[in-house]
Design a protein around this motif. Structure first.
Motif: not given
Lengths: 558, 408
Positions: A137-148
């Protein structure tokens, strides 16, 4: 006089002086059995500032070695130390009463901790590599959710949908039990649309620090995952918990730098009782390294929030392979069967080697309910809290398990979205079978009197085992009423009553003064399904202006 | 005395610990919440950071830094043996298993063993068709095996005739591998092989030229330049890689031509069959292996002794020293019964038999050299990490092998 004799005489003299000194000390005050606020339902273990807590990250190897070869924590047959006076676990940073205390719909149970109904990875950005665990796995951020920040994990190529399904199911169950869990979702990842943030980094063991993450790193991760026929990947999306990571908690001892952590973990009811949940769901990976502590800032205070974490290895899933035959049946290292196997050249065969697993879809892994023996179930290696589990701890957990209806189980399993309906059906059927065995083992194994109440004209209670349909009702019940001195804990018998039902008339002469206490010892009488039902439970009632309120309850009084 | 003092101390402790019930003091907590808070405040006075002990630090280092180095892409650590009898070897390499859009592989490594054996190898492969059923590969290797042993050729060689030689050289070549389904594959290729065997300088074993007449070993000191062309077919349905069931069958045909003077030209055929049968959840495994090797000289000259089929050592006849028997033709039969003791540890009973022969008709079941023994294997699904085999029953006495790396 020899020096030995002189020393001996000196020791005796010291002892006499010490005893005299002890006797001369004025009687120190002792805590009453019940405080006015008992039973408490909230243990405010977030009150003191814990900002000085340092991360502690155990390794798999140390956790295995310490718990297999060491004797970690205190092993003592004592009651759990974090329960309230009625034998329940107050809400805390460790546990929040959910299905055990209130009715939850199947939908509510299945939703678990999730704040969203679904997630789409469109527009998400890869933010870094995964820091621990065997699942690729790896990590992602959701820009539409405040870079959560989210963690993305894949299924093994040999068992598509297995690990991600297990995570979805395990998270929902453990959340409903009462533990803190992170939000998890299923999503599809299109490798062609992956965007890597310039700041994305991955730990490199060669240089011992993080370096920029490249597309090549991601391709290597994806190569270890199950790719769908459409070229995409089914992935588990785990939302990072709020706060600052502190590593894992242990199933023994306390954090020496957390002022709120005062109960040795091996004596925490919710950690002891997790053995029951682990057995039901075959969470053989329930160990310290699969937990998570977060330092949470809430206004001016900072405290440690404890999470159950990583359910990739539950039921038939071994995360990156189908669960091994040994899983749940034997520790990784158990001396006796190993030596027997070695000495007999393999002619001695462990019983679990003979378990037959049905032909099921690969997404199920290796999971069954016919040979399952809850009392004999084992995690991967000894767990101090599990080993300290007593009958009352197990009963507490089993009662929570009893709250899961067939409908609720089906709703939770549906959340895994197995493409083969046979997988869903088989897992539901197996979980129901295992649930029933868990309840027969631990709900009916001790005196199952619950929900005790006292009014001026009746003592009422319920029988959890009978209510769950696990056993026939006994011929009757008897109750011995005693006056109870809250300061000295002395008891004086007031009278006895008995009857065929769960409603008994109290004897005459119960105290009526405010803040007076009575103790009621309740046991089954006549013919009963389990001899242990003859051992009375103790219920303590406090007299108030409005009547009797339950102040204490002890299922396994000394 | 000791008991008396402990008894008295216990008595005093008990006396002071027994609660003497009385009215609450004014400063005693009056609620459960307050009592718990006071307990926490007391702990707050003695907070201390957690300190890892030496074992924790060591395991952290191993798990975070060392173990990941073994199987990583990029620079990695290489552990294991280089050839039969090389001893434990260690080194480093660089590999990329996602070469050219994730489809090709490249691996270069160098390692040296405790017995001063050394190898440097580079290898690359890349699929050439969609679906990756055809792959080209190339490789180059430089090796130095300074303490190889030779006991003579043929079935009657004697252990006492042990001579050491230094085998070194380079190999480079390439080939095409075609996968016909998941189990069946074909390979063809060619390589240039430049080996040289020189007398060895050893403190413990006489040099080969001290044991054998130079006339018997005309290839000693000769820098051969073979071209080897080969073709093979493999059927592999083992499960898992460290097999518990299934089989692995392979036929390999090679043609050797000495480009130096066309003095030597021969073919070699190797047929190997491995079969695995398991029971009891695959925790009991019966494994058998049969290998038949034969050579034919098609030109003049003699096959260099170090290219002859050989038996003996930790992966063939375990009751004998490495390469104890050499001959133009060889037969090997092995059987093992493996049973799991604990996860990751297996025991094994084994028996080996085999022979070398000057004539192909003599490769039969008569007069086989044999041994038997007991072993322990630390393993995973993907291979054996370390293996300890104790072999008995051979005419050369007892042998103990500690081997890092996989096995049949």
């Amino acid at each position: 006089m020899s020096s030995s004799a002189a020393t001996s005489k000196g020791v005796w003299l010291l002892a006499v002086i010490a005893l005299a000194a002890a006797a001369a000390v004025p009687p120190r005050s002792a805590a009453p059995a019940f405080y006015p606020d008992d039973p408490i339902w909230i243990d405010d273990d977030m009150a003191l500032d814990a900002s000085g807590v340092e991360p502690v990250e155990d390794t798999n190897a140390y956790d295995f070695v310490a718990n297999t070869f060491g004797r970690m924590g205190e092993r003592r047959d004592v009651g759990a130390r974090n329960i309230n006076t009625v034998g329940e676990v107050p809400d805390s940073s460790w546990f929040t009463n959910r299905v055990g205390r209130r009715a939850m719909t199947a939908g509510e149970i299945a939703r678990g901790p999730d704040s969203r109904t679904s997630v789409s990875l469109d527009g998400w950005i890869v933010a870094g590599g995964k820091s621990a665990g065997v699942q690729p796995g790896f990590r992602m951020i959701d820009p539409s959710d405040g870079n959560q920040l989210y963690q993305i994990e894949l299924d093994p190529p040999s068992n598509p949908e297995m690990a991600t399904g297990a995570e979805m199911i395990g998270t929902a169950f453990y959340h409903a039990f009462g533990y803190a869990t992170v939000e998890v979702y299923l999503a599809e990842l299109d490798p062609a649309t992956i965007v890597i943030a310039p700041t994305a980094r991955v730990f490199d063991p060669l240089i011992g620090e993080r370096r920029p993450l490249t597309r090549l790193d991601l391709d290597r991760v994806l190569r270890r995952g199950a790719r769908q026929v459409n070229g995409r990947y089914r992935v588990l999306v785990s939302r990072f918990a709020p706060g600052q990571p502190l590593g894992n908690f242990r199933y023994y001892g306390t954090r020496p730098d957390d002022p709120n952590d005062i109960v040795p973990h091996e004596h925490r009811r919710e950690l002891r009782g997790a053995r029951v949940f682990g057995a039901w769901l075959n969470h053989d990976d329930s160990r310290g390294v699969n937990s998570l502590d977060m330092l949470v800032t809430d206004g001016a205070r900072r405290y440690v929030q404890h999470y159950m974490f990583d359910f990739g290895s539950i039921m038939g899933s071994g995360t990156v392979f189908a669960q091994r035959h040994r899983a749940g049946n034997e520790y990784i290292l158990e001396w006796r069967p190993g030596w027997l196997t070695l000495a007999t050249l393999g002619l001695y065969t462990r019983p679990w080697l003979h378990i037959r697993y049905p032909d099921v879809p690969p997404s199920v892994g290796r999971f069954e309910g016919d040979a399952f023996d809850p009392a004999a179930w084992r995690p991967e290696y000894p767990n101090p809290a599990f080993q300290n589990m007593r009958a009352d701890d197990a009963f507490w957990a089993a009662r929570i398990v009893s709250r899961f209806s067939d409908e609720a189980i089906r709703a939770v399993v549906a959340k895994a979205r197995y493409s083969d309906p046979r997988a869903t059906d088989y897992i539901v059927e197996t979980l129901i079978k295992r649930r029933d065995k868990v309840l027969r083992t631990w709900l009916a194994g001790v005196n199952p009197v619950v929900d005790v109440a006292l009014s001026n004209d009746a003592l009422t209670f319920d029988n959890a085992a009978v209510a769950a349909g696990l056993a026939e009702a006994p011929d009757g019940y008897r109750a011995v009423f005693s006056a109870f001195d809250n300061a000295t804990r002395e008891v004086r018998t007031l009278g006895e009553t008995s009857g065929p039902s769960v409603r008994l008339a109290p004897p005459a002469g119960l105290p009526s003064a405010p803040d007076s206490y009575v103790r009621v010892a309740i046991a089954a009488s006549g013919r009963m399904p389990q001899p242990s039902w003859n051992v009375p439970v103790h219920a303590y009632f406090r007299r108030t202006e409005s009547g009797w309120t339950l102040a204490g309850f002890d299922r396994t009084p000394d | 005395m000791w008991f008396a003092s402990r008894f008295l101390i216990g008595l005093v402790v008990c006396a002071s610990a027994t609660p003497a019930f009385a009215q609450l003091e004014p400063d005693d907590p009056t609620t459960r919440g307050e009592a718990l808070r006071r307990e926490r405040e007391a702990k707050q006075l003695v907070l201390a950071p957690y300190e890892q002990n030496a074992a924790e630090r060591l395991m952290h280092l191993a798990e975070e830094r060392v173990v990941p180095l073994l199987n990583r892409d990029g620079i990695y650590a290489r552990l294991g043996s280089l050839t039969t009898g090389s001893g434990f070897a260690y080194g480093a390499g660089y590999r990329d298993r996602s070469l050219l859009r994730g489809r090709g592989t490249f691996d270069v490594w160098a390692a040296g063993s405790l017995k001063t054996y050394s190898t440097v190898e580079a290898r690359a492969s890349h699929p050439i068709v969609p679906g990756e059923w055809a792959t080209v590969e190339g490789f180059a290797r430089r090796f130095g095996y300074p303490h190889e042993e030779y006991f003579g050729t043929g079935p009657d060689s004697r252990r006492d005739d042990r001579g050491a030689y230094d085998l070194h050289g380079v190999v480079a070549g390439g080939g095409l591998r075609i996968a016909a389904g998941r189990r069946l594959s074909f390979g063809v290729g060619a390589e240039t092989l430049r080996p040289t065997a020189d007398p060895a300088d050893s403190h413990f074993v006489p040099s080969i030229d001290d044991v054998f007449d130079e006339a018997d070993l005309p290839e000693l000191g000769v820098a051969h330049r073979f071209t080897r062309t080969f073709a093979n077919v493999t059927f592999d349905y083992r499960q898992p890689v460290n097999a518990r069931r299934g089989g692995w069958y392979r036929v390999d045909v090679s043609q050797y031509d000495d480009r130096r003077s066309a003095a030597v030209r021969f073919t070699r055929v190797d047929v190997e069959l491995r079969q695995y049968v398991s029971l009891l959840a695959e925790r009991r495994v019966f494994a058998v292996r049969a290998k038949w090797s034969t050579t034919d000289i098609t030109g003049g000259g003699a096959i260099p002794f170090y290219l002859l089929p050989a038996l003996g050592g930790n992966d063939t006849l375990r009751g004998f020293r490495a390469n104890r028997f050499r001959g133009p033709h060889a037969l090997l039969l092995q059987g093992e019964y493996r049973w799991e003791i604990w996860s990751g540890l297996e025991a094994a009973l084994f028996a080996d038999a085999g022979k070398v022969a000057f004539r192909r008709p003599d490769v039969n079941l008569r007069g086989l050299e044999s041994d038997y023994g007991f072993g322990l294997r630390f393993n995973t699904d993907n291979g054996v990490v370390v293996r300890v085999d104790a072999a008995f029953g051979s005419r050369d006495g007892k042998h103990l092998h500690v081997v890092f790396g996989s096995y049949f």
